[in-house]
Design a protein around this motif. Structure first.
Motif, PDB file in Angstrom:
ATOM      1  N   PRO A  72      38.011 134.722  42.883  1.00  0.00           N
ATOM      2  CA  PRO A  72      37.776 134.906  41.476  1.00  0.00           C
ATOM      3  C   PRO A  72      39.272 135.506  40.953  1.00  0.00           C
ATOM      4  CG  PRO A  72      36.176 136.164  42.615  1.00  0.00           C
ATOM      5  CD  PRO A  72      37.078 135.674  43.692  1.00  0.00           C
ATOM      6  N   PRO A  73      39.335 135.097  39.555  1.00  0.00           N
ATOM      7  CA  PRO A  73      40.663 135.412  39.044  1.00  0.00           C
ATOM      8  C   PRO A  73      40.918 137.130  39.046  1.00  0.00           C
ATOM      9  CG  PRO A  73      39.401 134.054  37.549  1.00  0.00           C
ATOM     10  CD  PRO A  73      38.573 134.427  38.689  1.00  0.00           C
ATOM     11  N   THR A  74      39.999 137.634  38.851  1.00  0.00           N
ATOM     12  CA  THR A  74      40.244 139.271  38.834  1.00  0.00           C
ATOM     13  C   THR A  74      40.992 139.618  40.358  1.00  0.00           C
ATOM     14  OG1 THR A  74      37.962 139.792  39.509  1.00  0.00           O
ATOM     15  CG2 THR A  74      38.596 139.702  37.209  1.00  0.00           C
ATOM     16  N   GLU A  75      40.111 139.272  41.219  1.00  0.00           N
ATOM     17  CA  GLU A  75      40.674 139.565  42.574  1.00  0.00           C
ATOM     18  C   GLU A  75      42.047 139.175  42.987  1.00  0.00           C
ATOM     19  OE1 GLU A  75      37.559 138.719  45.560  1.00  0.00           O
ATOM     20  OE2 GLU A  75      36.204 139.581  44.468  1.00  0.00           O
ATOM     21  N   ARG A  76      42.489 137.860  42.389  1.00  0.00           N
ATOM     22  CA  ARG A  76      43.651 137.384  42.723  1.00  0.00           C
ATOM     23  C   ARG A  76      44.841 138.281  41.960  1.00  0.00           C
ATOM     24  NH1 ARG A  76      45.078 133.607  45.380  1.00  0.00           N
ATOM     25  NH2 ARG A  76      43.013 132.529  45.347  1.00  0.00           N
ATOM     26  N   LYS A  77      44.467 138.629  40.569  1.00  0.00           N
ATOM     27  CA  LYS A  77      45.363 139.410  39.856  1.00  0.00           C
ATOM     28  C   LYS A  77      45.377 140.792  40.644  1.00  0.00           C
ATOM     29  CE  LYS A  77      47.272 140.862  36.178  1.00  0.00           C
ATOM     30  NZ  LYS A  77      48.740 140.290  35.833  1.00  0.00           N
TER      31      LYS A  77
ATOM     32  N   THR B 129      43.310 141.817  55.684  1.00  0.00           N
ATOM     33  CA  THR B 129      41.970 142.401  55.734  1.00  0.00           C
ATOM     34  C   THR B 129      42.010 143.442  54.605  1.00  0.00           C
ATOM     35  OG1 THR B 129      42.658 143.921  57.306  1.00  0.00           O
ATOM     36  CG2 THR B 129      41.578 141.980  58.111  1.00  0.00           C
ATOM     37  N   ARG B 130      40.713 143.986  54.452  1.00  0.00           N
ATOM     38  CA  ARG B 130      40.556 144.926  53.401  1.00  0.00           C
ATOM     39  C   ARG B 130      41.120 146.295  53.956  1.00  0.00           C
ATOM     40  NH1 ARG B 130      35.011 145.187  52.788  1.00  0.00           N
ATOM     41  NH2 ARG B 130      35.172 143.668  51.156  1.00  0.00           N
ATOM     42  N   THR B 131      41.357 146.459  55.210  1.00  0.00           N
ATOM     43  CA  THR B 131      42.066 147.645  55.804  1.00  0.00           C
ATOM     44  C   THR B 131      43.538 147.696  55.553  1.00  0.00           C
ATOM     45  OG1 THR B 131      40.273 147.724  57.603  1.00  0.00           O
ATOM     46  CG2 THR B 131      42.283 149.011  57.891  1.00  0.00           C
ATOM     47  N   GLU B 132      43.971 146.437  55.497  1.00  0.00           N
ATOM     48  CA  GLU B 132      45.630 146.238  55.310  1.00  0.00           C
ATOM     49  C   GLU B 132      45.663 146.429  53.868  1.00  0.00           C
ATOM     50  OE1 GLU B 132      46.920 143.086  58.812  1.00  0.00           O
ATOM     51  OE2 GLU B 132      45.657 142.241  57.181  1.00  0.00           O
TER      52      GLU B 132
ATOM     53  N   LYS C 125      38.018 146.652  46.781  1.00  0.00           N
ATOM     54  CA  LYS C 125      37.190 147.462  47.726  1.00  0.00           C
ATOM     55  C   LYS C 125      35.683 147.044  47.468  1.00  0.00           C
ATOM     56  CE  LYS C 125      36.001 151.346  44.839  1.00  0.00           C
ATOM     57  NZ  LYS C 125      36.259 152.827  44.605  1.00  0.00           N
ATOM     58  N   ASP C 126      34.981 146.556  46.482  1.00  0.00           N
ATOM     59  CA  ASP C 126      33.878 146.055  46.619  1.00  0.00           C
ATOM     60  C   ASP C 126      33.560 144.598  46.752  1.00  0.00           C
ATOM     61  OD1 ASP C 126      33.049 148.702  45.979  1.00  0.00           O
ATOM     62  OD2 ASP C 126      33.549 148.462  43.795  1.00  0.00           O
ATOM     63  N   SER C 127      34.641 143.880  46.985  1.00  0.00           N
ATOM     64  CA  SER C 127      34.796 142.321  47.040  1.00  0.00           C
ATOM     65  C   SER C 127      34.074 142.186  48.521  1.00  0.00           C
ATOM     66  CB  SER C 127      35.961 141.897  46.812  1.00  0.00           C
ATOM     67  OG  SER C 127      36.192 140.613  47.442  1.00  0.00           O
ATOM     68  N   ARG C 128      33.555 140.902  48.472  1.00  0.00           N
ATOM     69  CA  ARG C 128      32.820 140.344  49.482  1.00  0.00           C
ATOM     70  C   ARG C 128      33.956 139.309  50.239  1.00  0.00           C
ATOM     71  NH1 ARG C 128      26.703 138.746  48.234  1.00  0.00           N
ATOM     72  NH2 ARG C 128      25.951 141.077  47.739  1.00  0.00           N
TER      73      ARG C 128
END
Length: 182
Positions: A117-122, A134-137, A175-178
């Motif tokens: 999604p555009p928000t996650e890319r931003k 990964t989310r940890t990185e 952090k809330d993204s799948r």
């Protein structure tokens, strides 16, 4: 509805006929805008004998059919366009070939490996992270940015406060993204 020109003052072009010439018929296939003017009976006779292809060879007839099937537009085989044509498709004129052959080469262009999604890319841009992480990185990157930007770590300097807010917002998106593995 008969096709007659009621206001025509012409006489029928058939020799010996004095009736009004209210119906037009093309003189030849090569001059479709040049007309004979006939009465009703003589235009019917003319049309029965009309042959658009009269006087043409078999090759000329075949050429007409080939052009008619593509709406009289030249065609080109797929996959043989030049680099210049590829750029022209995008509205770019490159007569000196400055952009080179790699400009439209899919292996050279950077491609996204997945849709986000555009928000996650931003958010990834703000965090200076990669979509393959990964989310940890990404969280490690977030923590290092917060340490660098936080006023307590910079002797009370609040000049990076706006950037810090962007980083916090970005982490909230991730952090809330799948889309990212833990």
């Amino acid at each position: 509805m008969s096709g007659a020109f009621e206001t025509s003052t012409r006489r029928c072009d058939k020799e010996g006929c004095d009736l009004p010439g209210q119906y037009r018929a093309p003189k030849s296939p090569r001059a479709l805008d040049d007309y004979y003017w006939f009465c009703k009976d003589h235009v019917r006779e003319y049309n029965l004998n009309w042959n658009y292809f009269q006087g043409q060879s078999e090759a000329e007839f075949q050429q007409f059919l080939d052009n008619a099937t593509v709406w009289e537009r030249p065609t080109k085989p797929f996959g043989r366009s030049t680099q210049e044509q590829k750029w022209a498709r995008h509205g770019v004129d490159d007569p000196l070939d400055i952009l080179g052959a790699n400009g439209t080469n899919p292996e050279v262009r950077l491609k996204s490996t997945r849709k986000l999604p555009p928000t996650e890319r931003k958010a990834l841009e703000i965090l200076e992270a990669r979509e393959t992480w990964t989310r940890t990185e990404i969280r490690k990157q977030y923590k290092s940015l917060v340490k660098d930007l936080h006023p307590d770590m910079n002797g009370g300097d609040r000049s990076d406060e706006d950037r810090l807010q962007e980083v916090v917002w970005a982490w909230d998106q991730i952090k809330d993204s799948r889309s990212f593995k833990d």
